[in-house]
Design a protein around this motif. Structure first.
Motif, PDB file in Angstrom:
ATOM      1  N   ARG A 161       0.845  -1.274  -0.066  1.00  0.00           N
ATOM      2  CA  ARG A 161       0.052  -0.015  -0.007  1.00  0.00           C
ATOM      3  C   ARG A 161       0.916   1.408  -0.120  1.00  0.00           C
ATOM      4  N   LYS A 162       2.046   1.039   0.753  1.00  0.00           N
ATOM      5  CA  LYS A 162       2.976   2.197   0.865  1.00  0.00           C
ATOM      6  C   LYS A 162       3.577   2.546  -0.321  1.00  0.00           C
ATOM      7  N   ALA A 163       3.888   1.556  -1.159  1.00  0.00           N
ATOM      8  CA  ALA A 163       4.674   1.650  -2.439  1.00  0.00           C
ATOM      9  C   ALA A 163       3.599   2.191  -3.336  1.00  0.00           C
ATOM     10  N   LEU A 164       2.315   1.602  -3.504  1.00  0.00           N
ATOM     11  CA  LEU A 164       1.532   2.171  -4.330  1.00  0.00           C
ATOM     12  C   LEU A 164       0.967   3.782  -4.222  1.00  0.00           C
ATOM     13  N   ARG A 165       1.275   4.138  -3.025  1.00  0.00           N
ATOM     14  CA  ARG A 165       0.765   5.518  -2.417  1.00  0.00           C
ATOM     15  C   ARG A 165       1.896   6.417  -3.256  1.00  0.00           C
ATOM     16  N   GLU A 166       3.127   5.675  -3.204  1.00  0.00           N
ATOM     17  CA  GLU A 166       4.387   6.623  -3.529  1.00  0.00           C
ATOM     18  C   GLU A 166       4.450   6.637  -4.907  1.00  0.00           C
ATOM     19  N   ALA A 167       4.186   5.478  -5.678  1.00  0.00           N
ATOM     20  CA  ALA A 167       4.025   5.477  -7.190  1.00  0.00           C
ATOM     21  C   ALA A 167       3.144   6.320  -7.683  1.00  0.00           C
ATOM     22  N   ALA A 168       1.760   6.655  -6.950  1.00  0.00           N
ATOM     23  CA  ALA A 168       0.976   7.243  -7.382  1.00  0.00           C
ATOM     24  C   ALA A 168       1.062   8.697  -7.546  1.00  0.00           C
ATOM     25  N   GLU A 169       1.654   9.127  -6.065  1.00  0.00           N
ATOM     26  CA  GLU A 169       2.135  10.491  -6.035  1.00  0.00           C
ATOM     27  C   GLU A 169       3.194  10.899  -6.946  1.00  0.00           C
ATOM     28  N   SER A 170       4.261  10.035  -7.259  1.00  0.00           N
ATOM     29  CA  SER A 170       5.248  10.347  -8.256  1.00  0.00           C
ATOM     30  C   SER A 170       4.604  10.545  -9.713  1.00  0.00           C
ATOM     31  N   GLY A 171       3.546  10.031 -10.116  1.00  0.00           N
ATOM     32  CA  GLY A 171       2.997  10.125 -11.115  1.00  0.00           C
ATOM     33  C   GLY A 171       3.266   8.801 -12.230  1.00  0.00           C
ATOM     34  N   ASN A 172       3.925   7.865 -11.431  1.00  0.00           N
ATOM     35  CA  ASN A 172       4.297   6.540 -12.322  1.00  0.00           C
ATOM     36  C   ASN A 172       3.285   5.629 -12.363  1.00  0.00           C
ATOM     37  N   THR A 173       2.389   5.884 -13.236  1.00  0.00           N
ATOM     38  CA  THR A 173       1.087   5.180 -13.416  1.00  0.00           C
ATOM     39  C   THR A 173       1.374   3.612 -13.591  1.00  0.00           C
ATOM     40  N   LYS A 174       2.373   3.411 -14.496  1.00  0.00           N
ATOM     41  CA  LYS A 174       2.660   2.044 -14.734  1.00  0.00           C
ATOM     42  C   LYS A 174       3.168   1.147 -13.474  1.00  0.00           C
ATOM     43  N   GLN A 175       4.025   1.804 -12.899  1.00  0.00           N
ATOM     44  CA  GLN A 175       4.606   1.294 -11.578  1.00  0.00           C
ATOM     45  C   GLN A 175       3.296   0.880 -10.545  1.00  0.00           C
ATOM     46  N   ALA A 176       2.366   1.856 -10.546  1.00  0.00           N
ATOM     47  CA  ALA A 176       1.421   2.029  -9.561  1.00  0.00           C
ATOM     48  C   ALA A 176       0.428   0.773 -10.001  1.00  0.00           C
ATOM     49  N   GLN A 177      -0.022   0.450 -11.377  1.00  0.00           N
ATOM     50  CA  GLN A 177      -0.870  -0.426 -11.879  1.00  0.00           C
ATOM     51  C   GLN A 177      -0.130  -1.792 -11.710  1.00  0.00           C
ATOM     52  N   LEU A 178       1.117  -2.047 -11.477  1.00  0.00           N
ATOM     53  CA  LEU A 178       1.887  -3.137 -11.318  1.00  0.00           C
ATOM     54  C   LEU A 178       1.695  -3.469  -9.880  1.00  0.00           C
ATOM     55  N   ILE A 179       1.910  -2.483  -9.075  1.00  0.00           N
ATOM     56  CA  ILE A 179       1.776  -2.678  -7.577  1.00  0.00           C
ATOM     57  C   ILE A 179       0.369  -3.088  -7.037  1.00  0.00           C
ATOM     58  N   ALA A 180      -0.727  -2.337  -7.980  1.00  0.00           N
ATOM     59  CA  ALA A 180      -2.057  -2.677  -7.363  1.00  0.00           C
ATOM     60  C   ALA A 180      -2.351  -4.326  -7.771  1.00  0.00           C
ATOM     61  N   ASP A 181      -2.008  -4.553  -9.190  1.00  0.00           N
ATOM     62  CA  ASP A 181      -2.278  -5.828  -9.288  1.00  0.00           C
ATOM     63  C   ASP A 181      -1.410  -6.784  -8.367  1.00  0.00           C
ATOM     64  N   LYS A 182      -0.389  -6.624  -7.808  1.00  0.00           N
ATOM     65  CA  LYS A 182       0.429  -7.490  -6.917  1.00  0.00           C
ATOM     66  C   LYS A 182      -0.634  -7.482  -5.533  1.00  0.00           C
ATOM     67  N   LEU A 183      -1.116  -6.207  -5.133  1.00  0.00           N
ATOM     68  CA  LEU A 183      -2.096  -6.150  -3.993  1.00  0.00           C
ATOM     69  C   LEU A 183      -3.208  -6.936  -4.145  1.00  0.00           C
ATOM     70  N   ASN A 184      -3.896  -7.049  -5.550  1.00  0.00           N
ATOM     71  CA  ASN A 184      -4.986  -7.490  -5.529  1.00  0.00           C
ATOM     72  C   ASN A 184      -4.773  -9.149  -5.537  1.00  0.00           C
ATOM     73  N   SER A 185      -3.777  -9.622  -6.209  1.00  0.00           N
ATOM     74  CA  SER A 185      -3.519 -11.170  -6.067  1.00  0.00           C
ATOM     75  C   SER A 185      -3.080 -11.515  -4.627  1.00  0.00           C
ATOM     76  N   LEU A 186      -2.376 -10.712  -3.994  1.00  0.00           N
ATOM     77  CA  LEU A 186      -2.000 -10.977  -2.371  1.00  0.00           C
ATOM     78  C   LEU A 186      -3.430 -11.208  -1.736  1.00  0.00           C
ATOM     79  N   ASN A 187      -4.416 -10.077  -1.943  1.00  0.00           N
ATOM     80  CA  ASN A 187      -5.577 -10.349  -1.256  1.00  0.00           C
ATOM     81  C   ASN A 187      -6.428 -11.542  -1.666  1.00  0.00           C
ATOM     82  N   THR A 188      -6.471 -11.635  -2.870  1.00  0.00           N
ATOM     83  CA  THR A 188      -7.315 -12.824  -3.406  1.00  0.00           C
ATOM     84  C   THR A 188      -6.713 -14.170  -2.983  1.00  0.00           C
TER      85      THR A 188
END
Ligand SMILES: C[S@@+](CC[C@H](N)C(=O)[O-])C[C@H]1O[C@@H](n2cnc3c(N)ncnc32)[C@H](O)[C@@H]1O
Length: 487
Positions: A47-74
Motif C-alpha cells: 500500500r505504501k509503495a502504491l501511494r508513493e508510485a501514485a504520488e510520483s505520477g508513475n502510473t505503470k508502476q502503480a498499476q503493477l503494484i495494485a495488481d500485486k496487492l489484488n492477487s495477494l488479497n485474493t
C-alpha cells in the motif's frame, strides 16, 4: 489443517454496470497469528509503495503494484476460506448470516466458510460498503461480532463472470425478495373451477391453499368471498402470489414454508381449523421453465431442483454423493425407471471423471444408456425421480394428508390434484383408509369397525381435465382431482 469446500450461494439477479466489491470477513482468531501478520506486513508494504508510485505520477508502476496487492488479497482470501477454523473458534451463527446476506439486495453471491465469509456486493442504494458490513454485523452478531476484513473492487463484468461460473458449477441459487417479484410468474391453473367448486367456497369460509404457486386456485376461492391461507415453499412463488392477490387485502394470507408443516404454520397465526383444503401437487411452470432452477433436462442449468432454494440438498448433491445403489433405488422407486441400475452405474462412472453439475450433462448420460425410442425423452422418469427425492415430495404428501385432515372441520373438504401415479396412489390409499366404515381381512371372522373412519369420498373416480383444458394447457394432461369430505 484440512481444507473443505465453502457453501456457495449465487443471487438470481445480474450485476448492474459499474463496480462491485468482494468483501472477505473472518473472525480475528480464526486465522493463525503468524499468517495474519505476514499478510498484514506485505499488505502495508504494498500500500505504501502504491501511494508513493501514485504520488510520483508513475502510473505503470502503480498499476503493477495494485495488481500485486489484488492477487495477494485474493490468495489470502482463498486461503482463509479454505481453512477449517481452529477448534472451538469457528464462525458461528452461520444461519443468521446466510439469511441476512440473502435478504441484502446488493449481495450478488457469497461463500460461507467455517472460518470466514466471502461476499460479492454491489451498491444498489445510498449505503456504502462499510454500512452494508455494519448492517450484517448488527443482524448477525454471533457470526460477525469480531471480524477482520479485506475489501477488493471488481468490475461488473468480473462479478457477472463469477455468478456465471458458480451457477455452472451447480452452486445454490437464491432470489432476493425484489428479484423474485420482478420475475414474471406465469402458471396456468389446472382444474381450477373443478377444484374450487368442490370446496363449496362461500363468504367467510376459511380455506387452505397448500400449494399457492402463482395463486390461481387462491384467486378463484377469493372471488367467492373465502378467506385464504396460501402456503408455498418457494419464496419466489410467495412473492409473486402476494403481489398478484394484494387487492384481496386481509382475505389473503401468504405463508412461506412446507405444507407438511401446515398445521404448525397455521397454529402460529392463530388458525386452528379450516373449512377446506386444496393441494395442487408438483411444480409450477416458472420453476420448470427457469433454467437456473435446474428442473428441466431440455435447458442447460445447474443440477438443482429445489423448490425451496434454501433447503440443504440439491440434485447435484445426490448425483455426486449418493452410492450407486441409493441412486438406482431413487430412480426405480420415484421414477419407476426400468433401467435404474444401468443409469446409476453410468452416473457413478461419469462422476469419477468429473462431478456432474448440470442438467444437460446428466440428461446426456441418461441418453447414453437409454436411446430415445418413444415420444417421451429418456431423461423424463429419472428427472422426475430426482425431483421427488430432492424435495421429499411423497413424504411431504403423506404428512399433508394426515395433518391437513386433522385441520378440517366436520363437513370440510379436501381437494387434491395429482400429476403422476405415485402421488395418486398415495392420495387414493389415504382417502380409502379414512372413508371405509369397516375393515375386513381373510383371517378375521368378520368385518371390524375402522378406527380411522371419518370421511366420505366425493369423487368415486378422479376428475380429469376436459378437452378444452387439454388443448389450451397440455401440461394438464396427467392431472387427476380427488375430493374427500370429513363427516
Ligand atoms: C402446481 S404448483 C401450484 C399452482 C397453483 N395452484 C396455481 O394455480 O397457481 C405447485 C406449487 O406447490 C409448491 N409446493 C410443492 N411441494 C410443496 C411443499 N411440500 N410445501 C409447500 N409448497 C410446495 C411448489 O413450490 C409450487 O409452487
Amino acid at each position: 489443517m484440512t481444507s473443505f469446500s465453502p457453501e456457495c450461494w449465487v443471487a438470481q439477479h445480474a450485476p448492474n454496470p459499474g463496480v462491485s466489491y468482494a468483501v472477505t470477513l473472518w473472525r480475528v482468531d480464526a486465522v493463525p497469528v503468524d499468517q495474519f501478520d505476514r499478510w498484514n506486513r506485505e499488505c502495508l508494504g504494498l500500500r505504501k509503495a502504491l501511494r508513493e508510485a501514485a504520488e510520483s505520477g508513475n502510473t505503470k508502476q502503480a498499476q503493477l503494484i495494485a495488481d500485486k496487492l489484488n492477487s495477494l488479497n485474493t490468495n489470502f482470501s482463498n486461503h482463509i476460506l479454505s481453512l477449517r477454523a481452529r477448534a472451538g473458534r469457528e464462525l458461528t451463527g452461520g444461519n443468521d448470516l446466510r439469511a441476512v446476506l440473502q435478504a441484502d439486495k446488493g449481495v450478488l453471491g457469497f461463500e460461507l466458510g467455517n472460518a470466514a465469509v466471502w461476499v460479492l456486493l454491489q451498491l444498489t442504494d445510498e449505503r456504502g460498503v462499510e454500512q452494508h458490513i455494519e448492517n450484517w454485523r448488527t443482524e448477525a452478531p454471533e457470526a460477525l461480532g469480531d471480524v477482520e476484513s479485506i475489501l477488493q473492487s471488481c468490475s461488473a463484468q468480473q462479478a457477472d463472470q463469477w455468478q456465471q461460473d458458480h451457477r455452472a458449477k451447480g452452486q445454490k441459487v437464491f432470489a432476493s425478495e425484489e428479484a423474485a417479484q420482478a420475475t414474471l410468474f406465469r402458471h396456468t391453473t389446472v382444474l381450477g373451477r373443478e377444484a374450487t367448486d368442490a370446496l363449496l367456497p362461500t363468504e367467510g369460509k376459511v380455506i387452505l391453499d397448500a400449494t399457492l404457486g402463482g395463486g390461481g386456485h387462491s384467486e378463484l376461492l377469493l372471488q367467492c368471498g373465502a378467506i385464504v391461507w396460501g402456503i408455498d415453499r418457494d419464496p419466489t412463488a410467495c412473492a409473486a402470489a402476494r403481489k398478484r392477490l394484494e387487492a384481496y387485502g386481509s382475505h389473503m394470507h401468504v405463508l412461506t414454508g412446507c405444507f407438511g408443516d401446515a398445521r404448525e404454520l397455521l397454529h402460529n397465526e392463530g388458525v386452528g381449523s379450516v373449512d377446506g383444503i386444496v393441494a395442487d401437487l408438483g411444480i409450477s411452470s416458472p420453476q420448470v421453465d427457469t433454467p437456473q432452477r435446474g428442473f428441466s433436462f431440455l435447458t442447460e442449468g445447474p443440477l438443482d431442483m429445489r423448490m425451496d432454494p434454501q433447503s440443504p440438498r440439491c440434485a447435484a448433491d445426490i448425483i455426486n454423493d449418493a452410492t450407486e445403489t441409493e441412486i438406482a433405488d431413487i430412480l426405480h422407486l420415484y421414477g419407476e425407471e426400468r433401467a435404474a441400475r444401468a443409469i446409476a452405474h453410468r452416473i457413478v462412472q461419469q462422476r469419477a471423471i468429473s462431478p456432474i453439475t448440470t442438467t444437460t450433462r446428466l440428461a446426456d448420460i441418461i441418453c447414453s444408456v437409454l436411446p430415445r425410442r418413444s415420444k417421451q425423452h429418456p431423461a423424463t422418469r429419472s428427472f422426475q425421480a430426482l425431483r421427488i427425492a430432492v424435495n421429499d415430495e411423497l413424504g411431504q404428501l403423506e404428512i399433508l394428508l394426515k395433518e391437513g385432515f386433522s385441520l378440517l372441520r366436520s363437513g370440510g373438504r379436501f381437494a387434491v390434484i395429482t400429476f403422476h401415479s405415485l402421488e395418486d396412489r398415495t392420495v387414493k390409499r389415504f382417502f380409502e383408509r379414512v372413508s371405509k366404515p369397516e375393515l375386513d381381512r381373510p383371517e378375521w371372522p368378520g368385518p371390524r369397525p375402522n378406527p380411522d373412519y371419518a370421511a366420505r369420498v366425493i369423487t368415486r373416480k378422479p376428475i380429469t381435465p376436459g378437452a378444452e383444458e387439454l388443448s389450451s394447457n397440455p401440461r394438464s394432461r396427467s392431472a387427476k382431482l380427488r375430493v374427500l369430505e370429513k363427516i
